[in-house]
Design an enzyme around this catalytic site. Sequence first.
Site, PDB file in Angstrom:
ATOM      1  N   TRP A 451       0.936  -1.228  -0.063  1.00 58.42           N
ATOM      2  CA  TRP A 451      -0.020  -0.075   0.056  1.00 58.42           C
ATOM      3  C   TRP A 451       0.888   1.391  -0.107  1.00 58.42           C
ATOM      4  O   TRP A 451       0.409   2.131   0.102  1.00 58.42           O
ATOM      5  CB  TRP A 451      -1.003   0.029   1.062  1.00 58.42           C
ATOM      6  CG  TRP A 451      -1.960  -1.250   1.405  1.00 58.42           C
ATOM      7  CD1 TRP A 451      -2.893  -1.380   0.685  1.00 58.42           C
ATOM      8  CD2 TRP A 451      -1.490  -2.234   2.136  1.00 58.42           C
ATOM      9  NE1 TRP A 451      -3.325  -2.810   1.057  1.00 58.42           N
ATOM     10  CE2 TRP A 451      -2.464  -3.333   1.819  1.00 58.42           C
ATOM     11  CE3 TRP A 451      -0.101  -2.685   2.724  1.00 58.42           C
ATOM     12  CZ2 TRP A 451      -2.526  -4.739   2.529  1.00 58.42           C
ATOM     13  CZ3 TRP A 451      -0.236  -4.104   3.052  1.00 58.42           C
ATOM     14  CH2 TRP A 451      -1.453  -5.047   3.163  1.00 58.42           C
ATOM     15  N   ASP A 452       2.200   1.037  -0.111  1.00 58.89           N
ATOM     16  CA  ASP A 452       3.029   2.391  -0.076  1.00 58.89           C
ATOM     17  C   ASP A 452       3.012   3.044   1.242  1.00 58.89           C
ATOM     18  O   ASP A 452       3.046   4.153   1.427  1.00 58.89           O
ATOM     19  CB  ASP A 452       2.573   3.302  -1.184  1.00 58.89           C
ATOM     20  CG  ASP A 452       3.782   4.458  -1.413  1.00 58.89           C
ATOM     21  OD1 ASP A 452       4.957   4.170  -0.802  1.00 58.89           O
ATOM     22  OD2 ASP A 452       3.164   5.592  -1.932  1.00 58.89           O
ATOM     23  N   MET A 453       2.634   2.281   2.480  1.00 59.67           N
ATOM     24  CA  MET A 453       2.919   2.660   3.770  1.00 59.67           C
ATOM     25  C   MET A 453       4.179   2.896   4.557  1.00 59.67           C
ATOM     26  O   MET A 453       4.674   2.462   5.385  1.00 59.67           O
ATOM     27  CB  MET A 453       2.095   1.880   4.663  1.00 59.67           C
ATOM     28  CG  MET A 453       0.401   1.880   4.194  1.00 59.67           C
ATOM     29  SD  MET A 453      -0.153   3.617   4.389  1.00 59.67           S
ATOM     30  CE  MET A 453      -1.762   3.220   3.848  1.00 59.67           C
TER      31      MET A 453
END
Length: 770
Positions: A451-453
């Site tokens: 999630w591109d966290m």
Amino acid sequence: MATVLTAVVLALIGLVLGGGGIWLASLGGSWYYVIVGLAFLIAALLLFRRNSLALWLYAAIVIGTLCWAVWEAGFDWWDLGPRGGVIVLLALWLLTPWARRGLSGPDGRAPLILAVLASLAVAGYSMTADPRDIAGELSADKVTPTADLGGNVPESEWHFYGRTPYGQRYSPLNQITVDNVASLQPAWTYRTGDVKGPDDIGETTYQVTPLKIGDALYICTPHNFAIAIDAATGKEKWRYDPKIKLDPNRQHQTCRGVSYYADAKIAAGQPCAARVYLPTSDARLIALDAANGQVCPSFAEGGTLNLMANMPYPKSGYYYSTSAPLIVGGKIIVGGAVNDNYSTQEPSGVIRAYDAGSGALLWNWDSGNPDQTTPLPADQTYTNNSPNMWSTPSADEKLGLLYVPLGNQTPDQLGAGRSANVEKFSSSITALDLNTGQVRWVRQTVHHDLWDMDVPAQPTLVDITTSSGVVPALVGPTKQGDLYVLDRRSGEPIIAVKEMPAPGGAIEGDHASPTQPESDLSFNPKPLTGADMWGITMFDQLACRIELKGLRYEGRYTPPSVQGSLIYPGNFGVFNWGGVAVDPVRQVMFGMPTYLAFKSQLIPRDQVPPPDGGRGSEQGLNRNEGAPYAVVMGPFLSPLGIPCQAPPWGYVAGADLRTGKIVYKHRNGTVRDMTPLPLPFKVGVPGIGGPMITAGGVAFLGAAVDDYLRAYDLTTGKQLWKARLPAGGQSTPMTYTVGDGRQFVVIVAGGHGSVGTKPGDYVMAYALPK
């Protein structure tokens, strides 16, 4: 004629609501729109026949909608308005003589008037209430009057991006207090002359936090000019132009800060005894004489360090520095930004330590090859696409530890084939030995991140008093809203961290972690439902409900999908690079949690269109060349271009770090600069940037998408003062005093590309009247 036209309008509304309602109900959503659409059609027919029962039925529509709206949304005006606004306005029209002309049958004015009055009463009450507000007061106790602020920075100065290597964004200055902050006034304005141009990429932003040493402020600009300014007057002392070229491949054109170093080996007053280090967007680090801006030729190769050395796939515009390096223990610690989701063949996320005097490489830590920290030979390259540190680290020299906020391996949304090292270090806070670069501990904040966290912000170091005594702690804000409060010696939680079940069902060949960590101190929002959808009117709200039901969504950590998934919180982050500010004396924190949902849809490779030669961006189509899927990402917006989820989208919040409790949370910011008209409605708007706290009990924050710098009472979160900025203030303010003891607060106002705030080139200083 007016009656007929009114009937036509009601019929059209009924068709739209009924048709959309059937669609929504077929997806498992609310039946309200089907029912009210049918009621509108019947009311239109009655009105066309001049039957006054239309008013009775419309009164029922008003009351029914009111009850449904309160049941779904409570007494929140911003949620109630879109549900009932159009309906109540039509009711008022139906009460006019023109709309009622020629009606026969029982007079329906009385029930319709009562329905309208009931709606207005609920609206009036809801305007005075805020069910989403959390009120409270942080303790004013000075838990540690002689708190460790990190380093030996004079009270009057600001030597590092976060003021000290601890990254607290806290100043011990107290001339400005909660009692007098309302008297702040502009002291001076400086303009850099570096403004976003027509050929710049969209994400050209001005995010710098100035440094203050002696009588000078040191800044950089989006196109990497380094400038020294007189701290008392705002007059330019010198500037340096690194002459970077524009590159459409870059996703970001920004500079969040420069770094300062006083070389004890060189006598004070000699050339380059004090230096400013400038990171550039073409992957250089340049050493400048702090006194005059001249290049320091003894550093690296003629004053310039080439950060592309040993890089795999050294493509132009794919690797660059956006954040200030950290200088501690005579070492410059440098990370870098790697373009997200361009390719499977991208540069490395290696973190390197250089000698601050000579520029010699001392160690390198590559998360893809973490055990080999001795400098790499010239004929070898680092691991491509390894998780990187695009933000700034923090350090504790006494413990000999460096604290690194790590991102995810790109492509962000595709996890198949990741190595064991990537799975271990991706989206983590990792402690490295300051002298060798060897790993000391790892605390992962997302497992198998799809999630591109990234961990986006500099970790903040603070000593916290616990039942077991004083513990050297680390506070790590994350995009997903968790704040990790850890023992910085070991990485073990001070505030509990639990593994919670997470959704499964990743694409074929990939997997999703069955559990994800969650801190007990968390600003993670509740999952979205149809009742949380929003719009200016009930029509765009209905469209958002339909789209929500068409997306895959099972709460936080719903995996990306070909169908399209809702990601909430989105990768814009509850917290981003601005992080939080911590008062080490009171052991409390102040931050700006932001809530925006995003969509993520995987596109099979055979459906990806050819390159169009466009400019770099993190939104829209991310090609992921070499991977089986591209990804389309962007905020979850209505047909009118506003967030589909109901506000607030932004808050200010305070938490007690000893108890782990969120004490207050208030809407922050207005829609003044989000709408064609300058409406001062305090909805609670998104923002990106950081806060600052002073010993005077005041927190300062710009960041919100309305162009203001604001001051708050740290104890309650109450807004005490605001100043209109000439451009977007998506940066972090800082403070200092000058020779006569006068305290200044300074913020850069230059706008933010993807957020869309007004661009500019301003450095704004405020002070109390003399």
